[in-house]
Scaffold this active site. Structure first.
Site, PDB file in Angstrom:
ATOM      1  N   LEU A  87       0.836  -1.215   0.000  1.00  0.00           N
ATOM      2  CA  LEU A  87       0.000   0.000   0.000  1.00  0.00           C
ATOM      3  C   LEU A  87       0.863   1.255   0.000  1.00  0.00           C
ATOM      4  CD1 LEU A  87      -3.018  -0.876   2.360  1.00  0.00           C
ATOM      5  CD2 LEU A  87      -2.791  -1.220  -0.108  1.00  0.00           C
ATOM      6  N   THR A 118       8.724  -5.256 -18.372  1.00  0.00           N
ATOM      7  CA  THR A 118       8.146  -4.172 -19.183  1.00  0.00           C
ATOM      8  C   THR A 118       8.917  -4.012 -20.488  1.00  0.00           C
ATOM      9  OG1 THR A 118       8.023  -1.745 -19.297  1.00  0.00           O
ATOM     10  CG2 THR A 118       9.520  -2.633 -17.678  1.00  0.00           C
ATOM     11  N   ASP A 119       8.255  -3.454 -21.493  1.00  0.00           N
ATOM     12  CA  ASP A 119       8.974  -3.196 -22.760  1.00  0.00           C
ATOM     13  C   ASP A 119      10.005  -2.090 -22.590  1.00  0.00           C
ATOM     14  OD1 ASP A 119       7.210  -1.008 -22.570  1.00  0.00           O
ATOM     15  OD2 ASP A 119       6.758  -0.998 -24.710  1.00  0.00           O
ATOM     16  N   GLU A 120       9.957  -1.379 -21.449  1.00  0.00           N
ATOM     17  CA  GLU A 120      10.916  -0.290 -21.251  1.00  0.00           C
ATOM     18  C   GLU A 120      12.343  -0.817 -21.072  1.00  0.00           C
ATOM     19  OE1 GLU A 120       9.758   3.179 -19.455  1.00  0.00           O
ATOM     20  OE2 GLU A 120       7.628   2.842 -19.784  1.00  0.00           O
ATOM     21  N   TYR A 155      13.723   3.750 -13.551  1.00  0.00           N
ATOM     22  CA  TYR A 155      12.642   2.755 -13.491  1.00  0.00           C
ATOM     23  C   TYR A 155      12.963   1.582 -14.406  1.00  0.00           C
ATOM     24  CZ  TYR A 155       8.289   0.494 -15.034  1.00  0.00           C
ATOM     25  OH  TYR A 155       7.341  -0.436 -15.399  1.00  0.00           O
ATOM     26  N   ALA A 159      15.720   0.677 -15.732  1.00  0.00           N
ATOM     27  CA  ALA A 159      16.944  -0.048 -15.353  1.00  0.00           C
ATOM     28  C   ALA A 159      16.685  -0.967 -14.164  1.00  0.00           C
ATOM     29  CB  ALA A 159      18.050   0.950 -15.030  1.00  0.00           C
ATOM     30  N   LYS A 216      13.786  -2.329 -13.415  1.00  0.00           N
ATOM     31  CA  LYS A 216      12.991  -3.450 -13.924  1.00  0.00           C
ATOM     32  C   LYS A 216      13.880  -4.423 -14.721  1.00  0.00           C
ATOM     33  CE  LYS A 216       9.076  -4.023 -13.805  1.00  0.00           C
ATOM     34  NZ  LYS A 216       8.207  -4.742 -12.830  1.00  0.00           N
ATOM     35  N   LEU A 262       0.083   8.986 -18.163  1.00  0.00           N
ATOM     36  CA  LEU A 262      -0.442   9.861 -19.221  1.00  0.00           C
ATOM     37  C   LEU A 262      -1.972   9.868 -19.335  1.00  0.00           C
ATOM     38  CD1 LEU A 262       0.013  11.657 -21.773  1.00  0.00           C
ATOM     39  CD2 LEU A 262       0.010   9.542 -23.086  1.00  0.00           C
ATOM     40  N   PRO A 306      -0.111  18.603 -19.401  1.00  0.00           N
ATOM     41  CA  PRO A 306       1.307  18.897 -19.640  1.00  0.00           C
ATOM     42  C   PRO A 306       1.965  17.915 -20.617  1.00  0.00           C
ATOM     43  CG  PRO A 306       1.016  17.782 -17.521  1.00  0.00           C
ATOM     44  CD  PRO A 306      -0.338  17.884 -18.134  1.00  0.00           C
ATOM     45  N   ARG A 344      10.699  15.420 -20.527  1.00  0.00           N
ATOM     46  CA  ARG A 344      11.169  14.472 -19.500  1.00  0.00           C
ATOM     47  C   ARG A 344      12.643  14.173 -19.761  1.00  0.00           C
ATOM     48  NH1 ARG A 344       8.061   8.778 -19.536  1.00  0.00           N
ATOM     49  NH2 ARG A 344       6.774   9.658 -17.899  1.00  0.00           N
ATOM     50  N   GLY A 398      15.733  12.056 -20.401  1.00  0.00           N
ATOM     51  CA  GLY A 398      15.920  10.697 -20.952  1.00  0.00           C
ATOM     52  C   GLY A 398      14.678  10.160 -21.650  1.00  0.00           C
ATOM     53  N   HIS A 399      13.798  11.036 -22.091  1.00  0.00           N
ATOM     54  CA  HIS A 399      12.517  10.635 -22.701  1.00  0.00           C
ATOM     55  C   HIS A 399      12.751   9.714 -23.910  1.00  0.00           C
ATOM     56  CE1 HIS A 399       8.218  12.264 -23.668  1.00  0.00           C
ATOM     57  NE2 HIS A 399       8.275  10.937 -23.649  1.00  0.00           N
TER      58      HIS A 399
HETATM   59  P1  NAD Z   1       1.028   0.580  -9.900  1.00  0.00           P
HETATM   60  O1  NAD Z   1       2.054   1.606  -9.574  1.00  0.00           O
HETATM   61  O2  NAD Z   1      -0.363   1.004 -10.213  1.00  0.00           O
HETATM   62  O3  NAD Z   1       0.934  -0.486  -8.696  1.00  0.00           O
HETATM   63  C1  NAD Z   1       2.049  -0.996  -8.050  1.00  0.00           C
HETATM   64  C2  NAD Z   1       1.559  -1.741  -6.818  1.00  0.00           C
HETATM   65  O4  NAD Z   1       2.698  -2.343  -6.158  1.00  0.00           O
HETATM   66  C3  NAD Z   1       0.871  -0.855  -5.778  1.00  0.00           C
HETATM   67  O5  NAD Z   1      -0.322  -1.479  -5.315  1.00  0.00           O
HETATM   68  C4  NAD Z   1       1.889  -0.737  -4.663  1.00  0.00           C
HETATM   69  O6  NAD Z   1       1.322  -0.529  -3.375  1.00  0.00           O
HETATM   70  C5  NAD Z   1       2.604  -2.078  -4.765  1.00  0.00           C
HETATM   71  N1  NAD Z   1       3.966  -2.049  -4.202  1.00  0.00           N
HETATM   72  C6  NAD Z   1       4.936  -1.144  -4.457  1.00  0.00           C
HETATM   73  N2  NAD Z   1       6.036  -1.428  -3.749  1.00  0.00           N
HETATM   74  C7  NAD Z   1       5.758  -2.565  -3.042  1.00  0.00           C
HETATM   75  C8  NAD Z   1       6.503  -3.356  -2.137  1.00  0.00           C
HETATM   76  N3  NAD Z   1       7.759  -3.033  -1.804  1.00  0.00           N
HETATM   77  N4  NAD Z   1       5.922  -4.454  -1.611  1.00  0.00           N
HETATM   78  C9  NAD Z   1       4.625  -4.782  -1.929  1.00  0.00           C
HETATM   79  N5  NAD Z   1       3.876  -4.043  -2.767  1.00  0.00           N
HETATM   80  C10 NAD Z   1       4.437  -2.955  -3.327  1.00  0.00           C
HETATM   81  O7  NAD Z   1       1.654  -0.265 -11.101  1.00  0.00           O
HETATM   82  P2  NAD Z   1       0.990  -0.927 -12.395  1.00  0.00           P
HETATM   83  O8  NAD Z   1       0.910   0.087 -13.450  1.00  0.00           O
HETATM   84  O9  NAD Z   1      -0.197  -1.687 -11.988  1.00  0.00           O
HETATM   85  O10 NAD Z   1       2.153  -1.943 -12.811  1.00  0.00           O
HETATM   86  C11 NAD Z   1       2.190  -3.257 -12.256  1.00  0.00           C
HETATM   87  C12 NAD Z   1       3.405  -3.986 -12.816  1.00  0.00           C
HETATM   88  O11 NAD Z   1       3.336  -4.033 -14.250  1.00  0.00           O
HETATM   89  C13 NAD Z   1       4.729  -3.322 -12.476  1.00  0.00           C
HETATM   90  O12 NAD Z   1       5.669  -4.321 -12.189  1.00  0.00           O
HETATM   91  C14 NAD Z   1       5.104  -2.586 -13.759  1.00  0.00           C
HETATM   92  O13 NAD Z   1       6.499  -2.459 -13.881  1.00  0.00           O
HETATM   93  C15 NAD Z   1       4.536  -3.527 -14.797  1.00  0.00           C
HETATM   94  N6  NAD Z   1       4.156  -2.912 -16.084  1.00  0.00           N
HETATM   95  C16 NAD Z   1       3.287  -1.852 -16.083  1.00  0.00           C
HETATM   96  C17 NAD Z   1       2.882  -1.329 -17.311  1.00  0.00           C
HETATM   97  C18 NAD Z   1       1.875  -0.192 -17.369  1.00  0.00           C
HETATM   98  O14 NAD Z   1       1.565   0.287 -18.459  1.00  0.00           O
HETATM   99  N7  NAD Z   1       1.319   0.252 -16.261  1.00  0.00           N
HETATM  100  C19 NAD Z   1       3.392  -1.851 -18.515  1.00  0.00           C
HETATM  101  C20 NAD Z   1       4.279  -2.941 -18.449  1.00  0.00           C
HETATM  102  C21 NAD Z   1       4.656  -3.450 -17.235  1.00  0.00           C
HETATM  103  P1  TYD Z   2       3.665   7.401 -18.963  1.00  0.00           P
HETATM  104  O1  TYD Z   2       2.190   7.236 -18.868  1.00  0.00           O
HETATM  105  O2  TYD Z   2       4.395   8.011 -17.805  1.00  0.00           O
HETATM  106  O3  TYD Z   2       4.253   5.959 -19.314  1.00  0.00           O
HETATM  107  P2  TYD Z   2       5.757   5.552 -19.788  1.00  0.00           P
HETATM  108  O4  TYD Z   2       6.680   6.664 -19.529  1.00  0.00           O
HETATM  109  O5  TYD Z   2       6.008   4.371 -18.907  1.00  0.00           O
HETATM  110  O6  TYD Z   2       5.623   5.209 -21.233  1.00  0.00           O
HETATM  111  O7  TYD Z   2       4.004   8.259 -20.247  1.00  0.00           O
HETATM  112  C1  TYD Z   2       3.536   7.901 -21.535  1.00  0.00           C
HETATM  113  C2  TYD Z   2       3.994   8.951 -22.513  1.00  0.00           C
HETATM  114  O8  TYD Z   2       3.370  10.185 -22.179  1.00  0.00           O
HETATM  115  C3  TYD Z   2       5.493   9.222 -22.480  1.00  0.00           C
HETATM  116  O9  TYD Z   2       5.949   9.508 -23.800  1.00  0.00           O
HETATM  117  C4  TYD Z   2       5.610  10.467 -21.623  1.00  0.00           C
HETATM  118  C5  TYD Z   2       4.339  11.217 -21.943  1.00  0.00           C
HETATM  119  N1  TYD Z   2       3.840  12.088 -20.851  1.00  0.00           N
HETATM  120  C6  TYD Z   2       3.648  13.450 -21.075  1.00  0.00           C
HETATM  121  O10 TYD Z   2       3.882  13.974 -22.194  1.00  0.00           O
HETATM  122  N2  TYD Z   2       3.228  14.231 -20.028  1.00  0.00           N
HETATM  123  C7  TYD Z   2       2.983  13.712 -18.803  1.00  0.00           C
HETATM  124  O11 TYD Z   2       2.600  14.496 -17.871  1.00  0.00           O
HETATM  125  C8  TYD Z   2       3.150  12.316 -18.590  1.00  0.00           C
HETATM  126  C9  TYD Z   2       2.892  11.716 -17.228  1.00  0.00           C
HETATM  127  C10 TYD Z   2       3.574  11.538 -19.646  1.00  0.00           C
END
Ligand code: NAD
Ligand code: TYD
Length: 342
Positions: free
Chosen positions: A36, A124-126, A148, A150, A152, A188, A203, A272, A274-275
Protein backbone atom coordinates in the site's frame (compact mmCIF):
# COMPACT_ATOMS: atom_id res chain seq x y z
CA UNK A 1 -7.48 -25.76 -4.03
CA UNK A 2 -5.14 -23.71 -6.20
CA UNK A 3 -3.67 -20.56 -4.68
CA UNK A 4 -2.22 -17.65 -6.64
CA UNK A 5 0.01 -15.19 -4.84
CA UNK A 6 -0.35 -11.80 -6.51
CA UNK A 7 2.05 -9.10 -5.37
CA UNK A 8 1.10 -5.47 -5.96
CA UNK A 9 -2.55 -6.45 -6.38
CA UNK A 10 -3.83 -3.10 -5.07
CA UNK A 11 -2.28 -1.23 -8.00
CA UNK A 12 -3.65 -0.64 -11.48
CA UNK A 13 -2.84 -3.85 -13.38
CA UNK A 14 -2.67 -6.02 -10.25
CA UNK A 15 -6.23 -5.14 -9.18
CA UNK A 16 -7.57 -5.76 -12.68
CA UNK A 17 -5.72 -9.07 -12.68
CA UNK A 18 -7.08 -10.16 -9.28
CA UNK A 19 -10.62 -9.49 -10.48
CA UNK A 20 -9.92 -11.24 -13.80
CA UNK A 21 -8.58 -14.38 -12.11
CA UNK A 22 -11.48 -14.49 -9.66
CA UNK A 23 -13.90 -14.38 -12.58
CA UNK A 24 -12.09 -16.85 -14.84
CA UNK A 25 -11.02 -19.30 -12.09
CA UNK A 26 -13.81 -19.10 -9.48
CA UNK A 27 -12.32 -22.08 -7.62
CA UNK A 28 -8.95 -20.36 -7.06
CA UNK A 29 -7.76 -18.66 -3.90
CA UNK A 30 -5.93 -15.35 -4.25
CA UNK A 31 -3.47 -13.88 -1.79
CA UNK A 32 -2.79 -10.24 -2.54
CA UNK A 33 0.48 -9.08 -0.94
CA UNK A 34 0.78 -5.31 -1.20
CA UNK A 35 2.64 -2.65 0.75
CA UNK A 36 0.00 0.00 0.00
CA UNK A 37 2.38 2.63 -1.26
CA UNK A 38 0.87 5.80 -2.68
CA UNK A 39 -0.13 3.69 -5.73
CA UNK A 40 -1.72 0.85 -3.76
CA UNK A 41 -5.38 1.65 -3.28
CA UNK A 42 -7.82 -0.62 -1.41
CA UNK A 43 -10.67 1.16 -3.24
CA UNK A 44 -9.51 -0.71 -6.37
CA UNK A 45 -10.82 -4.00 -4.96
CA UNK A 46 -13.70 -2.94 -2.70
CA UNK A 47 -16.12 -5.13 -4.67
CA UNK A 48 -14.30 -8.35 -3.86
CA UNK A 49 -12.65 -7.61 -0.51
CA UNK A 50 -15.04 -9.85 1.43
CA UNK A 51 -14.97 -12.75 -1.02
CA UNK A 52 -13.95 -15.92 0.87
CA UNK A 53 -11.51 -16.82 -1.92
CA UNK A 54 -9.65 -13.53 -1.56
CA UNK A 55 -7.24 -12.48 1.16
CA UNK A 56 -5.17 -9.35 1.52
CA UNK A 57 -1.82 -9.21 3.29
CA UNK A 58 -0.36 -5.77 3.90
CA UNK A 59 3.35 -6.27 3.50
CA UNK A 60 6.52 -5.41 1.66
CA UNK A 61 8.07 -7.77 -0.90
CA UNK A 62 11.43 -6.80 0.60
CA UNK A 63 10.36 -8.35 3.92
CA UNK A 64 11.61 -11.94 3.88
CA UNK A 65 9.36 -13.10 6.70
CA UNK A 66 6.06 -11.95 5.23
CA UNK A 67 7.06 -13.11 1.75
CA UNK A 68 7.88 -16.62 3.05
CA UNK A 69 4.54 -16.81 4.89
CA UNK A 70 2.74 -16.10 1.62
CA UNK A 71 4.98 -18.20 -0.61
CA UNK A 72 4.49 -21.34 1.45
CA UNK A 73 0.77 -21.25 0.58
CA UNK A 74 1.19 -20.47 -3.12
CA UNK A 75 0.95 -22.68 -6.20
CA UNK A 76 1.50 -19.79 -8.61
CA UNK A 77 3.06 -16.35 -8.21
CA UNK A 78 2.67 -13.20 -10.29
CA UNK A 79 4.95 -10.34 -9.29
CA UNK A 80 3.39 -6.99 -10.15
CA UNK A 81 4.74 -5.19 -7.07
CA UNK A 82 7.00 -2.37 -8.14
CA UNK A 83 7.60 1.33 -8.15
CA UNK A 84 6.34 2.12 -11.62
CA UNK A 85 6.42 5.78 -12.59
CA UNK A 86 9.30 6.88 -14.83
CA UNK A 87 9.20 10.50 -13.63
CA UNK A 88 9.26 9.49 -9.98
CA UNK A 89 12.24 7.23 -10.65
CA UNK A 90 14.24 10.33 -11.53
CA UNK A 91 13.62 11.82 -8.06
CA UNK A 92 13.29 8.77 -5.81
CA UNK A 93 15.62 6.23 -7.41
CA UNK A 94 16.44 4.40 -4.17
CA UNK A 95 12.83 3.17 -3.77
CA UNK A 96 12.92 1.79 -7.32
CA UNK A 97 16.14 -0.12 -6.81
CA UNK A 98 14.91 -1.37 -3.46
CA UNK A 99 11.46 -2.64 -4.42
CA UNK A 100 11.98 -3.54 -8.06
CA UNK A 101 15.34 -5.30 -7.71
CA UNK A 102 15.76 -6.30 -4.06
CA UNK A 103 12.06 -7.13 -3.61
CA UNK A 104 12.17 -9.45 -6.62
CA UNK A 105 15.29 -11.07 -5.16
CA UNK A 106 13.46 -11.76 -1.88
CA UNK A 107 10.56 -13.35 -3.77
CA UNK A 108 12.91 -15.53 -5.83
CA UNK A 109 14.80 -16.61 -2.71
CA UNK A 110 11.54 -17.56 -0.98
CA UNK A 111 10.58 -19.59 -4.03
CA UNK A 112 13.79 -21.61 -3.71
CA UNK A 113 12.64 -22.62 -0.26
CA UNK A 114 8.96 -23.06 -1.04
CA UNK A 115 8.67 -24.26 -4.64
CA UNK A 116 5.76 -23.18 -6.82
CA UNK A 117 4.53 -24.32 -10.24
CA UNK A 118 5.17 -21.01 -11.97
CA UNK A 119 6.54 -17.57 -11.14
CA UNK A 120 5.68 -14.82 -13.61
CA UNK A 121 7.82 -11.71 -13.41
CA UNK A 122 5.90 -8.76 -14.83
CA UNK A 123 8.66 -6.93 -16.62
CA UNK A 124 8.15 -4.17 -19.18
CA UNK A 125 8.97 -3.20 -22.76
CA UNK A 126 10.92 -0.29 -21.25
CA UNK A 127 13.83 -2.68 -20.66
CA UNK A 128 14.63 -2.41 -24.39
CA UNK A 129 14.96 1.36 -24.41
CA UNK A 130 14.20 3.12 -27.69
CA UNK A 131 13.27 0.54 -30.31
CA UNK A 132 14.22 2.79 -33.24
CA UNK A 133 12.77 1.68 -36.59
CA UNK A 134 11.89 -1.88 -35.62
CA UNK A 135 9.70 -3.14 -32.75
CA UNK A 136 11.79 -4.99 -30.17
CA UNK A 137 11.81 -8.79 -30.21
CA UNK A 138 12.57 -10.89 -27.14
CA UNK A 139 16.18 -11.10 -28.41
CA UNK A 140 16.71 -7.36 -28.82
CA UNK A 141 19.44 -5.76 -26.71
CA UNK A 142 18.43 -4.23 -23.38
CA UNK A 143 19.12 -0.51 -23.14
CA UNK A 144 16.92 0.82 -20.33
CA UNK A 145 16.91 4.62 -20.29
CA UNK A 146 15.32 5.56 -16.96
CA UNK A 147 16.08 4.45 -13.40
CA UNK A 148 12.64 2.75 -13.49
CA UNK A 149 13.48 0.83 -16.65
CA UNK A 150 16.94 -0.05 -15.35
CA UNK A 151 15.54 -1.35 -12.05
CA UNK A 152 12.99 -3.45 -13.92
CA UNK A 153 15.80 -4.76 -16.13
CA UNK A 154 17.69 -5.81 -13.00
CA UNK A 155 14.63 -7.71 -11.77
CA UNK A 156 14.01 -9.21 -15.21
CA UNK A 157 17.55 -10.58 -15.52
CA UNK A 158 17.69 -11.65 -11.87
CA UNK A 159 14.53 -13.69 -12.46
CA UNK A 160 16.13 -15.28 -15.52
CA UNK A 161 19.22 -16.15 -13.48
CA UNK A 162 17.09 -18.11 -10.98
CA UNK A 163 16.04 -20.32 -13.87
CA UNK A 164 19.53 -20.70 -15.33
CA UNK A 165 21.14 -21.25 -11.91
CA UNK A 166 18.46 -23.11 -9.94
CA UNK A 167 16.11 -24.32 -12.69
CA UNK A 168 13.16 -22.49 -11.13
CA UNK A 169 9.97 -22.33 -13.25
CA UNK A 170 10.00 -18.64 -14.06
CA UNK A 171 8.65 -16.75 -17.07
CA UNK A 172 9.23 -13.08 -17.82
CA UNK A 173 6.67 -10.94 -19.63
CA UNK A 174 7.42 -7.59 -21.23
CA UNK A 175 4.26 -5.66 -21.93
CA UNK A 176 3.68 -2.26 -23.50
CA UNK A 177 1.66 0.65 -22.01
CA UNK A 178 -1.64 -0.42 -20.42
CA UNK A 179 -4.80 1.66 -20.21
CA UNK A 180 -8.09 1.02 -18.45
CA UNK A 181 -9.89 1.62 -15.15
CA UNK A 182 -8.12 2.16 -11.81
CA UNK A 183 -4.88 3.60 -13.21
CA UNK A 184 -3.27 6.05 -10.80
CA UNK A 185 -3.72 9.54 -12.27
CA UNK A 186 -0.02 10.28 -12.65
CA UNK A 187 0.31 8.23 -15.86
CA UNK A 188 -0.44 9.86 -19.22
CA UNK A 189 -4.01 8.72 -19.91
CA UNK A 190 -5.64 9.09 -16.46
CA UNK A 191 -3.72 12.32 -15.79
CA UNK A 192 -4.81 13.91 -19.05
CA UNK A 193 -8.40 12.61 -18.80
CA UNK A 194 -8.89 13.84 -15.24
CA UNK A 195 -7.19 17.19 -15.92
CA UNK A 196 -9.32 17.68 -19.03
CA UNK A 197 -12.53 16.85 -17.15
CA UNK A 198 -11.63 19.68 -14.76
CA UNK A 199 -10.45 22.02 -17.54
CA UNK A 200 -6.88 21.96 -16.21
CA UNK A 201 -4.18 22.11 -18.94
CA UNK A 202 -2.51 18.83 -19.86
CA UNK A 203 1.31 18.90 -19.64
CA UNK A 204 2.76 17.44 -22.85
CA UNK A 205 6.46 16.77 -22.48
CA UNK A 206 8.45 18.33 -25.34
CA UNK A 207 7.01 17.88 -28.82
CA UNK A 208 4.44 15.21 -27.91
CA UNK A 209 5.66 13.06 -30.79
CA UNK A 210 7.00 10.32 -28.54
CA UNK A 211 5.06 7.16 -29.17
CA UNK A 212 4.03 4.10 -27.20
CA UNK A 213 2.04 0.95 -27.97
CA UNK A 214 -1.26 0.96 -26.03
CA UNK A 215 -2.90 -2.23 -24.76
CA UNK A 216 -6.18 -2.59 -22.87
CA UNK A 217 -5.43 -3.90 -19.38
CA UNK A 218 -7.71 -6.96 -19.68
CA UNK A 219 -5.92 -8.12 -22.82
CA UNK A 220 -2.74 -8.00 -20.76
CA UNK A 221 -4.41 -9.94 -17.90
CA UNK A 222 -5.50 -12.69 -20.28
CA UNK A 223 -1.98 -13.04 -21.66
CA UNK A 224 -0.56 -13.32 -18.12
CA UNK A 225 -3.15 -15.98 -17.25
CA UNK A 226 -2.08 -18.04 -20.29
CA UNK A 227 1.60 -17.71 -19.49
CA UNK A 228 0.97 -18.52 -15.83
CA UNK A 229 -0.65 -21.85 -16.68
CA UNK A 230 1.71 -22.83 -19.48
CA UNK A 231 3.69 -26.03 -19.38
CA UNK A 232 7.34 -25.72 -20.34
CA UNK A 233 8.90 -22.41 -21.44
CA UNK A 234 10.78 -22.02 -18.15
CA UNK A 235 13.26 -19.15 -18.29
CA UNK A 236 11.62 -17.67 -21.39
CA UNK A 237 10.54 -14.14 -22.21
CA UNK A 238 7.25 -13.15 -23.84
CA UNK A 239 6.54 -9.73 -25.29
CA UNK A 240 2.93 -8.57 -24.95
CA UNK A 241 1.50 -5.69 -26.95
CA UNK A 242 -1.47 -4.61 -29.03
CA UNK A 243 0.26 -3.24 -32.12
CA UNK A 244 -1.50 0.07 -31.53
CA UNK A 245 1.13 2.78 -31.58
CA UNK A 246 0.10 6.33 -30.89
CA UNK A 247 1.98 9.49 -30.00
CA UNK A 248 1.19 11.59 -26.95
CA UNK A 249 -0.40 14.18 -29.27
CA UNK A 250 -2.63 11.51 -30.83
CA UNK A 251 -3.70 10.20 -27.41
CA UNK A 252 -4.45 13.77 -26.33
CA UNK A 253 -6.58 14.31 -29.44
CA UNK A 254 -8.62 11.16 -28.68
CA UNK A 255 -9.16 12.25 -25.06
CA UNK A 256 -10.21 15.76 -26.05
CA UNK A 257 -12.54 14.48 -28.76
CA UNK A 258 -14.20 12.03 -26.37
CA UNK A 259 -14.63 14.68 -23.67
CA UNK A 260 -15.58 17.51 -26.03
CA UNK A 261 -12.57 19.67 -25.09
CA UNK A 262 -10.47 21.87 -27.36
CA UNK A 263 -6.75 22.38 -27.83
CA UNK A 264 -6.62 25.41 -25.54
CA UNK A 265 -6.00 22.87 -22.79
CA UNK A 266 -2.71 21.74 -24.39
CA UNK A 267 0.39 22.88 -22.55
CA UNK A 268 3.78 21.90 -24.00
CA UNK A 269 6.13 21.69 -21.03
CA UNK A 270 9.80 20.92 -20.50
CA UNK A 271 10.69 17.48 -21.79
CA UNK A 272 11.17 14.47 -19.50
CA UNK A 273 14.84 13.69 -18.87
CA UNK A 274 15.92 10.70 -20.95
CA UNK A 275 12.52 10.64 -22.70
CA UNK A 276 12.36 7.55 -24.93
CA UNK A 277 11.06 8.40 -28.43
CA UNK A 278 9.49 5.05 -29.24
CA UNK A 279 8.57 1.84 -27.41
CA UNK A 280 7.00 -0.95 -29.47
CA UNK A 281 7.33 -4.72 -29.38
CA UNK A 282 7.03 -7.63 -31.77
CA UNK A 283 4.50 -10.11 -30.34
CA UNK A 284 4.91 -12.98 -32.85
CA UNK A 285 6.22 -15.31 -30.14
CA UNK A 286 3.23 -15.18 -27.76
CA UNK A 287 0.83 -15.31 -30.70
CA UNK A 288 2.59 -18.35 -32.19
CA UNK A 289 3.06 -20.31 -28.95
CA UNK A 290 -0.10 -19.49 -26.99
CA UNK A 291 -2.42 -18.30 -29.75
CA UNK A 292 -2.90 -15.12 -27.70
CA UNK A 293 -3.84 -11.90 -29.42
CA UNK A 294 -5.46 -8.69 -28.18
CA UNK A 295 -9.25 -8.97 -28.32
CA UNK A 296 -10.44 -5.53 -27.31
CA UNK A 297 -11.08 -3.04 -30.10
CA UNK A 298 -8.98 0.05 -29.38
CA UNK A 299 -11.63 2.66 -30.22
CA UNK A 300 -14.28 1.20 -27.95
CA UNK A 301 -11.89 0.19 -25.13
CA UNK A 302 -10.29 3.65 -24.97
CA UNK A 303 -13.71 5.34 -25.08
CA UNK A 304 -14.97 3.07 -22.28
CA UNK A 305 -11.81 3.74 -20.27
CA UNK A 306 -12.13 7.52 -20.63
CA UNK A 307 -15.79 7.27 -19.65
CA UNK A 308 -14.87 5.17 -16.62
CA UNK A 309 -12.99 8.21 -15.24
CA UNK A 310 -15.96 10.43 -16.07
CA UNK A 311 -18.26 8.07 -14.16
CA UNK A 312 -15.88 7.41 -11.25
CA UNK A 313 -14.92 10.93 -10.26
CA UNK A 314 -15.02 10.03 -6.60
CA UNK A 315 -12.28 7.43 -7.10
CA UNK A 316 -9.77 9.87 -8.58
CA UNK A 317 -10.86 13.05 -6.77
CA UNK A 318 -9.95 11.33 -3.51
CA UNK A 319 -6.44 10.76 -4.86
CA UNK A 320 -5.98 14.15 -6.48
CA UNK A 321 -7.42 16.23 -3.64
CA UNK A 322 -6.87 14.19 -0.46
CA UNK A 323 -3.58 12.44 -1.16
CA UNK A 324 -0.70 14.70 -0.09
CA UNK A 325 1.72 12.46 -1.95
CA UNK A 326 -0.10 13.08 -5.22
CA UNK A 327 -0.06 16.82 -4.72
CA UNK A 328 3.57 17.10 -3.66
CA UNK A 329 4.75 14.99 -6.58
CA UNK A 330 2.67 17.02 -9.03
CA UNK A 331 4.24 20.22 -7.72
CA UNK A 332 7.74 18.76 -7.78
CA UNK A 333 7.54 17.26 -11.27
CA UNK A 334 5.74 20.09 -12.99
CA UNK A 335 7.21 22.92 -10.90
CA UNK A 336 8.86 24.69 -13.82
CA UNK A 337 5.46 24.87 -15.48
CA UNK A 338 3.53 25.51 -12.31
CA UNK A 339 2.27 28.91 -13.33
CA UNK A 340 0.84 27.54 -16.55
CA UNK A 341 -0.81 24.64 -14.81
CA UNK A 342 -2.56 26.48 -12.03
P1 NAD B 1 1.03 0.58 -9.90
O1 NAD B 1 2.05 1.61 -9.57
O2 NAD B 1 -0.36 1.00 -10.21
O3 NAD B 1 0.93 -0.49 -8.70
C1 NAD B 1 2.05 -1.00 -8.05
C2 NAD B 1 1.56 -1.74 -6.82
O4 NAD B 1 2.70 -2.34 -6.16
C3 NAD B 1 0.87 -0.85 -5.78
O5 NAD B 1 -0.32 -1.48 -5.32
C4 NAD B 1 1.89 -0.74 -4.66
O6 NAD B 1 1.32 -0.53 -3.37
C5 NAD B 1 2.60 -2.08 -4.76
N1 NAD B 1 3.97 -2.05 -4.20
C6 NAD B 1 4.94 -1.14 -4.46
N2 NAD B 1 6.04 -1.43 -3.75
C7 NAD B 1 5.76 -2.56 -3.04
C8 NAD B 1 6.50 -3.36 -2.14
N3 NAD B 1 7.76 -3.03 -1.80
N4 NAD B 1 5.92 -4.45 -1.61
C9 NAD B 1 4.62 -4.78 -1.93
N5 NAD B 1 3.88 -4.04 -2.77
C10 NAD B 1 4.44 -2.95 -3.33
O7 NAD B 1 1.65 -0.27 -11.10
P2 NAD B 1 0.99 -0.93 -12.40
O8 NAD B 1 0.91 0.09 -13.45
O9 NAD B 1 -0.20 -1.69 -11.99
O10 NAD B 1 2.15 -1.94 -12.81
C11 NAD B 1 2.19 -3.26 -12.26
C12 NAD B 1 3.41 -3.99 -12.82
O11 NAD B 1 3.34 -4.03 -14.25
C13 NAD B 1 4.73 -3.32 -12.48
O12 NAD B 1 5.67 -4.32 -12.19
C14 NAD B 1 5.10 -2.59 -13.76
O13 NAD B 1 6.50 -2.46 -13.88
C15 NAD B 1 4.54 -3.53 -14.80
N6 NAD B 1 4.16 -2.91 -16.08
C16 NAD B 1 3.29 -1.85 -16.08
C17 NAD B 1 2.88 -1.33 -17.31
C18 NAD B 1 1.88 -0.19 -17.37
O14 NAD B 1 1.56 0.29 -18.46
N7 NAD B 1 1.32 0.25 -16.26
C19 NAD B 1 3.39 -1.85 -18.52
C20 NAD B 1 4.28 -2.94 -18.45
C21 NAD B 1 4.66 -3.45 -17.24
P1 TYD C 1 3.66 7.40 -18.96
O1 TYD C 1 2.19 7.24 -18.87
O2 TYD C 1 4.39 8.01 -17.81
O3 TYD C 1 4.25 5.96 -19.31
P2 TYD C 1 5.76 5.55 -19.79
O4 TYD C 1 6.68 6.66 -19.53
O5 TYD C 1 6.01 4.37 -18.91
O6 TYD C 1 5.62 5.21 -21.23
O7 TYD C 1 4.00 8.26 -20.25
C1 TYD C 1 3.54 7.90 -21.53
C2 TYD C 1 3.99 8.95 -22.51
O8 TYD C 1 3.37 10.18 -22.18
C3 TYD C 1 5.49 9.22 -22.48
O9 TYD C 1 5.95 9.51 -23.80
C4 TYD C 1 5.61 10.47 -21.62
C5 TYD C 1 4.34 11.22 -21.94
N1 TYD C 1 3.84 12.09 -20.85
C6 TYD C 1 3.65 13.45 -21.07
O10 TYD C 1 3.88 13.97 -22.19
N2 TYD C 1 3.23 14.23 -20.03
C7 TYD C 1 2.98 13.71 -18.80
O11 TYD C 1 2.60 14.50 -17.87
C8 TYD C 1 3.15 12.32 -18.59
C9 TYD C 1 2.89 11.72 -17.23
C10 TYD C 1 3.57 11.54 -19.65
Amino acid sequence: MTTVLVTGGMGFIGSNFVRYIMQTHPDYKIINLDKLTYAGNPDNLRDIENDPNYSFVKGDICDREVVEKCMVKADYVVNFAAETHVDRSIYYTDEFVRTDVYGTFILLEAMRQYPVKRFVQISTDEVYGDCGDTPSTEDSPLNPKSPYAASKTGADRLTYSYWSTYDLPVIITRCTNNYGPYQYPEKLIPLFVTNAIENIPVPIYGSGRNSRDWIYVLDHCKAIDMVLHSVGHDGEIFNIGANKELSVLEITEIIFETLGKNNDLINHVKDRLGHVPRHAVNTDKIQRIFGWKPEYDFKSAITDSINWYVENKEWWMKIKYQDKDYQSFYKLNYKENQKDLE
